[in-house]
Each structure stands twice: as C-alpha cells, then as structure tokens.
Design a protein around this motif. Sequence first.
Motif, PDB file in Angstrom:
ATOM      1  N   ARG A 210     -14.471  31.352   1.798  1.00  0.00           N
ATOM      2  CA  ARG A 210     -15.030  31.128   0.929  1.00  0.00           C
ATOM      3  C   ARG A 210     -16.022  30.781  -0.470  1.00  0.00           C
ATOM      4  N   SER A 211     -16.927  30.023   0.271  1.00  0.00           N
ATOM      5  CA  SER A 211     -18.277  29.163   0.034  1.00  0.00           C
ATOM      6  C   SER A 211     -18.968  29.596   0.724  1.00  0.00           C
ATOM      7  N   GLY A 212     -19.229  31.156   0.758  1.00  0.00           N
ATOM      8  CA  GLY A 212     -20.026  32.124   1.598  1.00  0.00           C
ATOM      9  C   GLY A 212     -20.873  32.578   2.105  1.00  0.00           C
ATOM     10  N   ARG A 213     -20.054  32.025   3.639  1.00  0.00           N
ATOM     11  CA  ARG A 213     -20.228  32.041   4.843  1.00  0.00           C
ATOM     12  C   ARG A 213     -19.328  32.775   5.651  1.00  0.00           C
ATOM     13  N   LEU A 218     -16.719  34.582  10.487  1.00  0.00           N
ATOM     14  CA  LEU A 218     -16.261  35.422  11.733  1.00  0.00           C
ATOM     15  C   LEU A 218     -15.958  34.638  13.189  1.00  0.00           C
ATOM     16  N   ALA A 219     -17.364  33.634  13.630  1.00  0.00           N
ATOM     17  CA  ALA A 219     -18.133  33.716  14.596  1.00  0.00           C
ATOM     18  C   ALA A 219     -17.167  32.254  14.827  1.00  0.00           C
ATOM     19  N   ILE A 247     -10.928  38.983   6.570  1.00  0.00           N
ATOM     20  CA  ILE A 247     -12.508  38.265   6.563  1.00  0.00           C
ATOM     21  C   ILE A 247     -13.699  39.411   7.287  1.00  0.00           C
ATOM     22  N   LEU A 248     -13.155  40.322   7.937  1.00  0.00           N
ATOM     23  CA  LEU A 248     -14.355  41.462   8.329  1.00  0.00           C
ATOM     24  C   LEU A 248     -13.908  42.123   7.508  1.00  0.00           C
TER      25      LEU A 248
END
Length: 532
Positions: A210-213, A218-219, A247-248
């Motif tokens: 949600r923070s654009g990361r 994924l890491a 997320i992917l």
Amino acid sequence: MRYRVLGALELRTGEGGPPWGSAKWRTLLAVLLCHANQTVSTERLLDELWGEDRAPQSATKLVQTYVSRLRQTMGDEAGQTLITEKQGYKAQGYRLAVEAAEFDAHRFEQLVEEGRRALDREAPETAAERLREALAMWRGTPFADVPPTPAVTAEATRLEECRLQAVDARIDADLRCGRHTAVLGELEALTAEHPFREELRGRLMLALYRSGRQADALAAYRDLHRLLSEELGVEPTPPLRDLHERILNADASLMATPAPEADRPGPAARKAHRGPRQLPPASPAFTGRHGEVAVIQALMDAAGDPEPGEGGRSVVLAAIDGTGGVGKSTLAIHAAHQLADRFPDGQLYVDLYGATAGQSALDPGEVLGRFLRALGVDGSNVPSDTDEASAQFRSLAAGRRLLVILDNAASVDQVRPLIPAGPGCAALVTSREMLTTLEGATHLHLDVLPQDQAVALLERVVGAERVRAEPAEAEEITRLCGWLPLALRIAGARLAARPAWPLRTLVTKLTDARGRWTNCASGIWPSASASR
C-alpha cells in the motif's frame, strides 16, 4: 489499592508504594496476583516460595508472617482484601480480592477484548484507540523484579503473548484505517524480532504494497519462504501464499481504503465475526489423522444453531486421549481451526497443565475467571466460588455457538466445571488418560502415526527431496522416534537446521543409546523398541 505487574511489581496504596523487604514478600504477592480472586493453597504457596529448595520446618509460620506484613502494608489488618480461607481454625490458603480497575493486567485484557470486539464490528478507529490504551499500560517485562516461580513464569509468558497479540491487532486496526506508512517501521522491527509469525509478515507485506513498494513486499515474502524452508522444511500457510499471489498480480482490491464507520454493516451482518478467538496457531507440519479429523467434524456438525424445543440436546463433547507426544493438542487445534466458522460466538482455549513438567494443574476457578472475562464479564463480577463461576459461564454460553478447547487435562474433576451447556456449544478435551467418567463424551484414542504418515510428516519438516533420497534412513528415523509426531518434528527440525547432514547422520546419533534421551529438548524420546 493499585496492583501493577506489567513491568516491575508495584503495590500502590493511598500512601504510595511500599518499601519492599524480603524477595519472599514480592513472590507471595505476585503468586496471589497470578491467581487473583482465587484461593491459593498453603501447600502451593510453599512450593512457589521455596521451589526445589527444601522448605524450612517453620515455612508455614513464615507464610503467615509474610501475609501479616503484607496486610499491614496494604492497610488490610482485618483481612478483608487478603482473605484467609480456613477449615476450622487452620488456614488452608489465601485469596486476594482484586477488582479489575485495580489490577493493570486485568484492565489490559479488558481493553484488548474491547479492541477486538471493535474490530469485529468493523470499527477500526475505536479498536486502535482501545488497543493503544491497553499497550500504554506496559512498563517492561511482567513481574520484572520477582524471583521466578512456576506460577509467575507461566503468567509472565501468557501476558507477553497477550501483548504481542494486542500489538498485532492494533496494527491490523491501523491498516484498516489507512495508516500503512505509519506502521512500517514498527512492523519491520517486529518481524525481525519474531521472524516466524506469519500474521506480522502478512501485515508487513500489505503495508509495503500500500506504500507503493510492491518489490519490497514480494521480497518480504521470499525472505519468510526461505527461512521456513531452511529452518523447518515447510511452506508458508495458504492465506500468506494467497496474499503473495495477489501482490504479485498487483490486485487493486488490496489498496481499498476502509469505509467510514457509520457506513459499516449493522449487527446482523456482523454476527459471524463476534466473540473471543483464543485458538493458538495451527501447526504448519500437521500430517495425516484423516480419520480422527473426520470423526471430530462429524461430531461438531451436531452442534448446530439452538432451536426452540431442542432443550433435550446437550453440548457436543469430544475427548482425545493418548500418550505424551502423540499429537493430541496438535490434532485438537488443527480441527478447531477448521471448525471455527461454525462457532461465531467464540473459541475459548486453555492449557490446563495436567501433564506439564514443573507446572501445577490449573484450578478450574482460575480458568473460569479467564473465560468469563473473555466473554465480557468485569473481573470484579467474577464469582470466587467455582460452582457459582461455572453456573455463570453456562448461563453466558446458553443460546450461543461457542467452541471450548480444554487442552492437557489432568482429570474429569478439573474439566467438568469448564464444559458449556448450550446445545449450540461444543468442547474438545485432550488428556494423557481416557476420561471415562466424563458424561456425554465421545472418546478418541490417539495412537502413534502409521509408517506412511510418519514419513510424510518428516517430509513436511525436512523437505521431500532429502527424505526421498534416503528412504530407508527416513523409515529408520521414524522407528527410532517411536512414530510419535512430537519426536519426529524435533528430529526433523534438527535436520532442517543442518542442510548438509544426510539422514544417515541423524540415524547414527539416534542409535547411540546414551544420547537418545538428551537429543530431544522436551524430554520425550522413545526407545527403539517402542511399540507401534
């Protein structure tokens, strides 16, 4: 009067805190607070105060002296707060009468329960407020300056787990409120401190996404996957794998902001989400037991919604027995998670310490106090009499769909007051011995695992590739472990932590009769001649 244990032990009267003298004073007060509003026998106090050391001949009189001095400090010379329970003229034990508002641990648990209920009714702002208030009460390690005793250690461990669960719930509330950036630093620190807690890892992944990361989210999943694979030989749980997949695929619904609380569904729409949820995490290595799980599920199907005119129906009760390490608790918790959605009014769990080394079996009155507080009863309104508390518990359970897990029971007498009575309720009980006189129970005797399931469990922990590369050695390990799930998980964890070891290395070590009892941290390690 104010009692504080969420940090160093403090007793505050109208004249401030007392100048503590002997460590035995602190220990006495701490043990009584661990069993607040419950009678602690003199014998139990002797065990707690002197432990493995031989108590002096004057120990009983010393306890009376400590009690008298503690009363003086509290301004309770009449013994109306620190109450002596007598049989004739002889003191049988002591009970510390404590109101919830006086005791920081009880107030903490009340606020946490209020926060969870607010989350259940989709009111995250209210939940976050209550949970922050609860967590602000902590000043350090519980009972930080009290010498360790079985009761103090067990209660400190329980409170620490409650604190971590409260932190997780508060972060959940913050995420629902859209405060994903604000919680990132805290989540990163928590996942580093508790790397195997998948709930925290999932919240970190969501906050990062949600923070654009997206790449960092994924890491974070890959780090956990590697850790679980290398250390335990298992995969992340399905909910976390599903979150990773979403997320992917950049699932836009994960970015959805919560609706204003005024627009949230009403009580009828939220019915399926209310009630305490105390189940411990299910074991990711659970294997087999298909027949037993099916029996439990079939039994629980009978615990349907209470219907008018069904007063003759009774609580559904399953009792699982078997030797130590055979997997009774793991089975009960696994089945309970599968059944949880059938009991929307709550799932209550307690380890009764019926067969735990170094622990005394829990008193039913103490457990009822926990259950009643979890169901919303103010601590000051919990009866001190076990029969009254049991009746109050049954009254609260009536008309609800409630699942109760009574793990590690010592006897029928310990269990009987803790059974709800409503026709929509159910209870799962585990014990070393068959509780033959437990009325209405369906008994399941749990044996060691069949050979194929034992090997499958080893694969879950160690990894299928390593086990299939040495099938004969894998079968020998299961034999040396007596086909007991606990011993297999411990042996498997040892292999998982040493990826360079071939399985034959562990076989050699386990075959050494001198080391077989020391290789298992739990003290459960069967002989090679254990019968299947």
